[in-house]
Enzyme design. Structure first.
Site, PDB file in Angstrom:
ATOM      1  N   LYS A 270      -5.475  19.350   5.294  1.00 34.08           N
ATOM      2  CA  LYS A 270      -4.618  19.516   6.432  1.00 34.08           C
ATOM      3  C   LYS A 270      -4.296  20.886   6.938  1.00 34.08           C
ATOM      4  O   LYS A 270      -3.953  21.810   6.123  1.00 34.08           O
ATOM      5  CB  LYS A 270      -3.275  18.643   6.196  1.00 34.08           C
ATOM      6  CG  LYS A 270      -3.446  17.186   5.691  1.00 34.08           C
ATOM      7  CD  LYS A 270      -1.867  16.811   5.322  1.00 34.08           C
ATOM      8  CE  LYS A 270      -2.112  15.318   4.671  1.00 34.08           C
ATOM      9  NZ  LYS A 270      -0.787  15.032   4.047  1.00 34.08           N
TER      10      LYS A 270
ATOM     11  N   CYS B  25     -21.614 -26.101 -24.397  1.00 29.20           N
ATOM     12  CA  CYS B  25     -21.464 -27.519 -24.682  1.00 29.20           C
ATOM     13  C   CYS B  25     -22.621 -28.541 -23.948  1.00 29.20           C
ATOM     14  O   CYS B  25     -22.755 -29.802 -24.533  1.00 29.20           O
ATOM     15  CB  CYS B  25     -20.264 -28.168 -24.548  1.00 29.20           C
ATOM     16  SG  CYS B  25     -19.753 -28.055 -22.687  1.00 29.20           S
TER      17      CYS B  25
ATOM     18  N   LYS C 108      -5.526  13.180  -3.264  1.00 22.54           N
ATOM     19  CA  LYS C 108      -5.510  11.829  -2.358  1.00 22.54           C
ATOM     20  C   LYS C 108      -5.104  10.708  -3.415  1.00 22.54           C
ATOM     21  O   LYS C 108      -5.996  10.475  -4.234  1.00 22.54           O
ATOM     22  CB  LYS C 108      -6.886  11.641  -2.004  1.00 22.54           C
ATOM     23  CG  LYS C 108      -6.778  10.465  -0.843  1.00 22.54           C
ATOM     24  CD  LYS C 108      -8.090  10.318  -0.286  1.00 22.54           C
ATOM     25  CE  LYS C 108      -8.274   8.727   0.652  1.00 22.54           C
ATOM     26  NZ  LYS C 108      -7.821   7.581  -0.198  1.00 22.54           N
TER      27      LYS C 108
END
Length: 674
Positions: free
Chosen positions: A297, A418, A120
């Protein structure tokens, strides 16, 4: 014989040769020509088609290069619904599917049950229509009933044939003379990595599927062509004999020139199916593309019709998805990092755990919304997951195992670097630090980006050195680098006279880097390497670029309104005039070099690798010669490498090149091509 007849014969021959070599390269991985030789064939074809435009047809290989702009993608109806498959996540569900189909077939008197197992692909489903063997339409799945017509973009995918072999098509196709092929467009790992390397950090794709889906809907087919996608076919309809079993249809697809994945297998029993699934659970990691499961399938197509489908999926097929590799860990801490553009990213510090062959102790949490979605608290037990090539991530909090001393994770209020109050712009998921000019973390990030390999390539300017330069106030922007003095450097930790001299030499050498590379090095939001190249060609000096309007910028290829606005904002910063003055004083390349008339384009589109030492050129100069002539220089060998230049004492790269069938030339042969 007239000129047009001779041209028609030459064009037909060139098209056959180009399509044959395209198939050998992309589908069979057995190239017979180098990229340079292939491009010469394509150039001959394009030249002839320009001389005789009446001979240009939509199925010509020259149409793969893209260039058309599609303003919208019209909706088209599918001939038959493109249903998605039912997903299963356990072997038990696969067995239930198998037994369910067996019972249904038994009612029809069928005893034997053949199943085809296929890997797949994790891609984007599309449908292709061929009329008399010529590609006339390509569309996305959409809602299953109708999709978007993206034919122009799909024509740029090298593994999608534009014309099928006439004799074979004539023998196969039914009365409608239209064949439909379905499959997935996907991106190989190597192509995905190359695409991400060319993009700014904030614009990189999370995985190949996202990159593919985004690329297929781009309006500029030229940009789609540059993204090197592939196609795997798994469905064939419109045959004269529609009873043809599925396994034979896959074989026919291969004969028609399609890539079919190669690893499908006919299984007669449940045991054979389970063996296939188990076998590829490990082997799939070795493939050059991502697969996330196995599709089963029914082989018998007429019985498929009898089994039918639900509203969402066929009853004769199922997709088994491999579970992502997971491990348990403990969330020990959350750090908030500051990127060069000020974005605050939470990072999970985890109890070290082995996952997919490596020790994981950190994982990105993306943004604070993700922390809230997961319901995370410090000291929580969590599940981390690695799927495909994706960076490990925290996917679940084990609430049932939450310890009594678990502590909430508070959203950041001030920049960890900062201390400036953070902002969260409307419609944004991330916090950011607005103190762009003074934030040490942002300054450090910009300097490291400026010095990176694809930018100014200042190899001596590493993380530790930049940390010291920023901390001591010696450097606040890239321009300051070029005014450093040897005594200043010698005072830094682990820095003697020799190291200081090496740094200054590297900085001196970087002054020669091109205007294009400087544009990328500046770190303008959304401007990656490819965008920097387009900008350098459209605005061949920094002055022309900063004077361009937003509307003018938006007309440049690869530059949309978002990128154009970002460029305007960058040059509007109060700090920009000061930085520009420093760059001018430092004599950096603020304009594109005048093209040298004597320089040819012999390496246009060719990927070149150097191995061993050259007598007449250093590696940098040799690379520049290739780049000036339209080529690209890489550091590793692959099937897509067009040429390897072998000097004295070549390393293992030469052996790999020979094994892959990549063209190898000597330094003398290389020089003759210049």
């Amino acid at each position: 014989m007239t000129d047009i007849i001779r041209a028609a014969e030459a064009i037909a021959q060139l098209r056959r040769e180009i399509e044959r070599h395209t198939h050998l390269y992309y589908v069979e991985a057995k190239p017979e020509l180098s990229d340079f030789e292939f491009d010469q064939l394509l150039d001959q074809l394009i030249t002839l088609e320009r001389q005789f435009p009446q001979l240009l047809t939509p199925d010509s290989p020259s149409q793969r290069v893209g260039g058309a702009i599609t303003r919208e993608f019209p909706a088209v109806q599918h001939r038959e619904p493109m249903l998605s498959l039912s997903n299963s996540y356990s072997i038990t569900e696969v067995e239930e599917f198998y037994n369910r189909v067996r019972k249904l077939l038994a009612l029809e008197g069928v005893v034997e049950q053949e199943m085809v197992a296929e890997l797949k692909f994790d891609g984007v489903a599309i449908s292709l229509i061929y009329q008399d063997g010529i590609l006339v339409r390509g569309a996305t799945r959409g809602d299953g009933r109708q999709g978007d017509d993206i034919t122009a973009n799909l024509k740029t995918v090298a593994t999608i044939p534009l014309r099928l072999e006439e004799t074979l098509v004539a023998a196969l196709q039914g009365e409608e003379r239209a064949i439909e092929v379905r499959g997935e467009v996907f991106m190989r790992k190597e192509d995905f990595e190359r695409l991400n390397e060319s993009r700014p950090d904030e614009d990189r794709f999370a995985n190949p599927r996202n990159a593919t889906a985004g690329s297929l809907k781009l309006q500029d087919s030229g940009e789609v062509a540059r993204r090197s996608m592939s196609f795997v076919a798994y469905y064939l309809k419109g045959l004269k004999d529609e009873s043809t079993p599925h396994i034979h249809r896959l074989e026919l697809l291969a004969r028609l020139g399609f890539f079919t994945g190669d690893h499908y297998r006919l299984c007669n029993t449940l045991e054979e199916i389970n063996t296939y699934i188990a076998e590829w659970a490990e082997k799939r990691w070795q493939l050059p593309y991502e697969t996330d499961g196995v599709v089963l399938k029914l082989n018998d197509v007429p019985f498929r019709e009898k089994l039918g489908a639900t509203a969402k999926s066929p009853r004769w097929a199922i997709a088994y998805k491999y579970p992502a590799q997971q491990a348990r860990s403990v969330l020990q801490n959350v750090l908030f990092q500051v990127g060069r553009l000020g974005t605050i990213t939470p990072v999970a510090e985890l109890e070290p755990v082995l996952l997919a062959g490596s020790t994981v102790s950190r994982s990105t949490l993306h943004n604070f919304d993700e922390i809230e979605r997961l319901g995370l608290m410090l000291r929580d037990r969590v599940i981390i997951e690695k799927s495909g090539e994706v960076i490990p991530k925290v996917v679940r909090t084990l609430f049932e195992e939450r310890p009594a001393d678990a502590m909430p994770i508070l959203p950041p209020t001030h920049c960890p670097s900062c201390g400036a109050p953070l902002v969260r712009p409307e419609n944004e998921v991330s916090y950011s630090c607005p103190n762009e000019e003074e934030c040490p973390a942002q300054i450090k990030g910009r300097l490291l980006h400026f010095a990176s390999r694809n930018a100014m390539d200042i190899q001596t300017l590493g993380d530790a050195l930049v940390e010291q330069l920023v901390a001591k106030g010696l450097v606040k922007d890239p321009g300051d680098l070029y005014f450093l003095q040897e005594p200043q450097l010698e005072k830094l930790e682990r820095m003697g006279p020799k190291s200081a001299q090496n740094i200054l030499r590297a900085l001196e050498k970087s002054r020669e880097k091109s205007y294009e590379r400087l544009l990328y090095a500046l770190g303008i939001r959304h401007v990656g390497r490819a965008t920097a190249r387009e900008l350098s060609q459209a605005c061949p000096s920094i002055d022309l670029l900063r004077e361009a309007s937003e509307e003018q910028l938006a007309t440049i290829p690869d530059i949309g309104p978002v990128v154009a606005r970002s460029i305007i904002d960058y040059f509007a910063k109060p700090s920009w005039p000061h930085l520009l003055e420093k760059l001018r004083t430092a004599a950096l390349q603020l304009s594109a070099s005048e093209p040298k008339e004597q320089v040819n384009r012999n390496f246009e589109g060719v990927t070149v690798l150097f191995t061993g030492s050259l007598e007449r050129y250093d590696r940098q100069k040799a690379s520049e010669l290739v780049l000036e002539r339209g080529g690209r220089v890489v550091g590793s060998v692959s099937k897509k490498t067009g040429m390897v230049v072998a000097g004295q004492d070549p390393g293992s790269k030469l052996q790999k090149a020979n094994k892959l069938g990549v063209r190898v030339v000597s330094e003398d042969e290389f020089e003759a091509m210049l």
